[in-house]
Motif scaffolding. Structure first.
Motif, mmCIF file in Angstrom:
data_model
loop_
_atom_site.group_PDB
_atom_site.id
_atom_site.type_symbol
_atom_site.label_atom_id
_atom_site.label_comp_id
_atom_site.label_asym_id
_atom_site.label_seq_id
_atom_site.Cartn_x
_atom_site.Cartn_y
_atom_site.Cartn_z
ATOM 1 N N THR A 233 -1.282 -31.775 -59.778
ATOM 2 C CA THR A 233 -0.708 -30.452 -59.999
ATOM 3 C C THR A 233 0.471 -30.231 -59.060
ATOM 4 O OG1 THR A 233 -2.898 -29.629 -60.587
ATOM 5 C CG2 THR A 233 -1.218 -27.986 -60.063
ATOM 6 N N ARG A 234 1.557 -29.755 -59.613
ATOM 7 C CA ARG A 234 2.742 -29.515 -58.791
ATOM 8 C C ARG A 234 2.557 -28.256 -57.957
ATOM 9 N NH1 ARG A 234 8.101 -29.934 -62.358
ATOM 10 N NH2 ARG A 234 8.983 -29.579 -60.274
ATOM 11 N N SER A 235 2.957 -28.338 -56.706
ATOM 12 C CA SER A 235 2.859 -27.156 -55.838
ATOM 13 C C SER A 235 3.948 -26.157 -56.204
ATOM 14 C CB SER A 235 2.998 -27.564 -54.375
ATOM 15 O OG SER A 235 4.233 -28.239 -54.169
ATOM 16 N N ALA A 236 3.686 -24.899 -55.892
ATOM 17 C CA ALA A 236 4.646 -23.847 -56.230
ATOM 18 C C ALA A 236 5.916 -23.992 -55.402
ATOM 19 C CB ALA A 236 4.011 -22.484 -55.977
ATOM 20 N N GLY A 237 7.023 -23.572 -55.971
ATOM 21 C CA GLY A 237 8.291 -23.610 -55.261
ATOM 22 C C GLY A 237 8.403 -22.491 -54.228
ATOM 23 N N VAL A 238 9.410 -22.604 -53.382
ATOM 24 C CA VAL A 238 9.654 -21.604 -52.339
ATOM 25 C C VAL A 238 11.063 -21.054 -52.494
ATOM 26 C CG1 VAL A 238 9.800 -21.202 -49.854
ATOM 27 C CG2 VAL A 238 8.085 -22.780 -50.751
ATOM 28 N N LYS A 239 11.212 -19.736 -52.457
ATOM 29 C CA LYS A 239 12.528 -19.105 -52.526
ATOM 30 C C LYS A 239 13.081 -18.951 -51.112
ATOM 31 C CE LYS A 239 13.448 -15.892 -55.460
ATOM 32 N NZ LYS A 239 13.469 -14.611 -56.222
ATOM 33 N N VAL A 240 14.342 -19.268 -50.962
ATOM 34 C CA VAL A 240 15.002 -19.116 -49.669
ATOM 35 C C VAL A 240 16.128 -18.099 -49.790
ATOM 36 C CG1 VAL A 240 14.409 -21.431 -48.873
ATOM 37 C CG2 VAL A 240 16.516 -21.085 -50.153
ATOM 38 N N GLU A 241 16.499 -17.509 -48.666
ATOM 39 C CA GLU A 241 17.483 -16.425 -48.674
ATOM 40 C C GLU A 241 18.910 -16.909 -48.503
ATOM 41 O OE1 GLU A 241 16.702 -13.368 -49.403
ATOM 42 O OE2 GLU A 241 14.546 -13.821 -49.501
ATOM 43 N N SER A 242 19.096 -18.102 -47.928
ATOM 44 C CA SER A 242 20.460 -18.547 -47.647
ATOM 45 C C SER A 242 20.532 -20.068 -47.674
ATOM 46 C CB SER A 242 20.904 -18.035 -46.267
ATOM 47 O OG SER A 242 20.107 -18.640 -45.254
ATOM 48 N N VAL A 243 21.753 -20.581 -47.615
ATOM 49 C CA VAL A 243 21.975 -22.023 -47.576
ATOM 50 C C VAL A 243 21.367 -22.615 -46.312
ATOM 51 C CG1 VAL A 243 23.727 -23.841 -47.449
ATOM 52 C CG2 VAL A 243 24.079 -21.875 -48.963
ATOM 53 N N GLU A 244 21.492 -21.876 -45.216
ATOM 54 C CA GLU A 244 20.935 -22.355 -43.954
ATOM 55 C C GLU A 244 19.421 -22.545 -44.060
ATOM 56 O OE1 GLU A 244 23.027 -19.847 -44.245
ATOM 57 O OE2 GLU A 244 24.841 -20.695 -43.307
ATOM 58 N N ASP A 245 18.755 -21.568 -44.692
ATOM 59 C CA ASP A 245 17.310 -21.679 -44.893
ATOM 60 C C ASP A 245 16.964 -22.885 -45.762
ATOM 61 O OD1 ASP A 245 16.935 -19.448 -43.371
ATOM 62 O OD2 ASP A 245 16.679 -18.065 -45.059
ATOM 63 N N LEU A 246 17.780 -23.120 -46.803
ATOM 64 C CA LEU A 246 17.557 -24.258 -47.700
ATOM 65 C C LEU A 246 17.650 -25.576 -46.929
ATOM 66 C CD1 LEU A 246 17.196 -25.597 -50.468
ATOM 67 C CD2 LEU A 246 19.661 -25.335 -50.834
ATOM 68 N N VAL A 247 18.701 -25.696 -46.104
ATOM 69 C CA VAL A 247 18.887 -26.918 -45.316
ATOM 70 C C VAL A 247 17.712 -27.112 -44.363
ATOM 71 C CG1 VAL A 247 20.312 -28.032 -43.550
ATOM 72 C CG2 VAL A 247 21.398 -26.859 -45.484
ATOM 73 N N SER A 248 17.270 -26.006 -43.756
ATOM 74 C CA SER A 248 16.140 -26.081 -42.824
ATOM 75 C C SER A 248 14.876 -26.551 -43.524
ATOM 76 C CB SER A 248 15.915 -24.710 -42.181
ATOM 77 O OG SER A 248 14.780 -24.728 -41.344
ATOM 78 N N LYS A 249 14.606 -26.005 -44.709
ATOM 79 C CA LYS A 249 13.408 -26.396 -45.471
ATOM 80 C C LYS A 249 13.471 -27.875 -45.862
ATOM 81 C CE LYS A 249 10.900 -22.605 -45.876
ATOM 82 N NZ LYS A 249 9.487 -22.551 -45.389
ATOM 83 N N LEU A 250 14.643 -28.327 -46.276
ATOM 84 C CA LEU A 250 14.797 -29.727 -46.666
ATOM 85 C C LEU A 250 14.572 -30.657 -45.482
ATOM 86 C CD1 LEU A 250 17.910 -29.504 -49.048
ATOM 87 C CD2 LEU A 250 15.537 -29.956 -49.709
ATOM 88 N N GLN A 251 15.063 -30.234 -44.327
ATOM 89 C CA GLN A 251 14.858 -31.040 -43.124
ATOM 90 C C GLN A 251 13.386 -31.123 -42.750
ATOM 91 O OE1 GLN A 251 17.524 -29.062 -40.397
ATOM 92 N NE2 GLN A 251 19.222 -30.478 -40.837
ATOM 93 N N GLU A 252 12.671 -30.010 -42.952
ATOM 94 C CA GLU A 252 11.227 -29.996 -42.672
ATOM 95 C C GLU A 252 10.476 -30.993 -43.562
ATOM 96 O OE1 GLU A 252 9.693 -26.097 -43.095
ATOM 97 O OE2 GLU A 252 10.968 -25.223 -41.530
#
Length: 255
Positions: A233-252
């Motif tokens: 089962t695929r896990s649910a996606g996460v919404k981010v508020e900005s590009v910086e948040d997106l980059v941070s999540k990807l790095q995690e």
């Protein structure tokens, strides 16, 4: 070779594309009892192309073949209703059918093609149940015929065929000698629907029944399915508020 081709098409009975697939409790396969079945969509395209070649007076006869349990005769009757001249059913009981593999089908088709003196075999590029995409290639190898896979256009030029193939880089046109095996891709044509009068006529068209033993085919499986499981089962996606948040999540996640 005569001007009119003798064409053989393979038709497989599969679970209908609109049905939600469920793995059986024993995890040996999927649930097939009480589930709607229909002709494999790529085989519908193969049948349609064979009928169009006949309508262009390039073929004299179209024969449909199905390998499987008694219910496969329904699929063959559908092919007959679409315009196929006659059908051959190679019957296999349900238990052995679960163990049947593309090589078995290829051996059966190659033997029938030889017996029927076929000039051209058109198969769907793959079945939507097992997605093997092997039968056409192995049948051509067993017959030592030319092959053209993933066909999106077929044209007859004298005693040869010009076949346009769908490849990763676009389209490729090749020339093959007859006899040949062709596998039909999605954009080859749009299949017709069977009319009520033709459905009634199909009941009177010849349908020959055979067993693999009569063709001298060994149905011993070469592979064994160990387990069938549902995809995770695929896990649910996460919404981010900005590009910086997106980059941070990807790095995690290690990207």
């Amino acid at each position: 070779m005569s001007a009119g081709l003798r064409i053989m098409v393979g038709v497989k009975r599969v679970i209908d594309y609109a049905v939600k697939i469920r793995v059986n409790p024993a995890k040996t396969g999927v649930v097939t009892q009480g589930v709607k079945h229909s002709m494999n969509p790529f085989d519908e395209i193969a049948v349609e192309e064979a009928l169009r070649l006949k309508e262009k007076k390039l073929a004299t006869e179209v024969v449909a073949v199905s390998v499987g349990p008694q219910q496969c005769q329904e699929t063959l009757r559908t092919a007959l209703a679409l315009g196929v001249d006659r059908a051959v059913h190679v019957e296999i009981d349900a238990a052995k059918y679960e163990e049947m593999q593309p090589l078995h089908v290829s051996k059966i088709l190659s033997k029938l093609a030889t017996d029927e003196k076929v000039d051209l075999m058109i198969l769907g590029k793959q079945a939507i149940d097992d997605d093997c995409n092997q039968t056409a290639q192995m049948t051509a190898a067993l017959l030592d015929w030319s092959q053209a896979t993933f066909a999106s256009k077929i044209e007859k030029q004298d005693s040869k065929l010009h076949v346009t193939r769908e490849i990763d880089g676009g389209l490729e046109t090749i020339e093959v000698n007859l006899p040949s095996v062709i596998s039909a891709d999605l954009r080859l044509n749009e299949p017709r629907y069977a009319t009520l009068p033709n459905i009634m006529k199909a009941k009177k068209k010849p349908l020959k029944k055979l067993k693999p033993d009569e063709l001298g085919i060994d149905m011993t499986p070469r592979q064994k399915i160990l387990k069938v499981e549902d995809p995770p089962t695929r896990s649910a996606g996460v919404k981010v508020e900005s590009v910086e948040d997106l980059v941070s999540k990807l790095q995690e996640k290690g990207f």
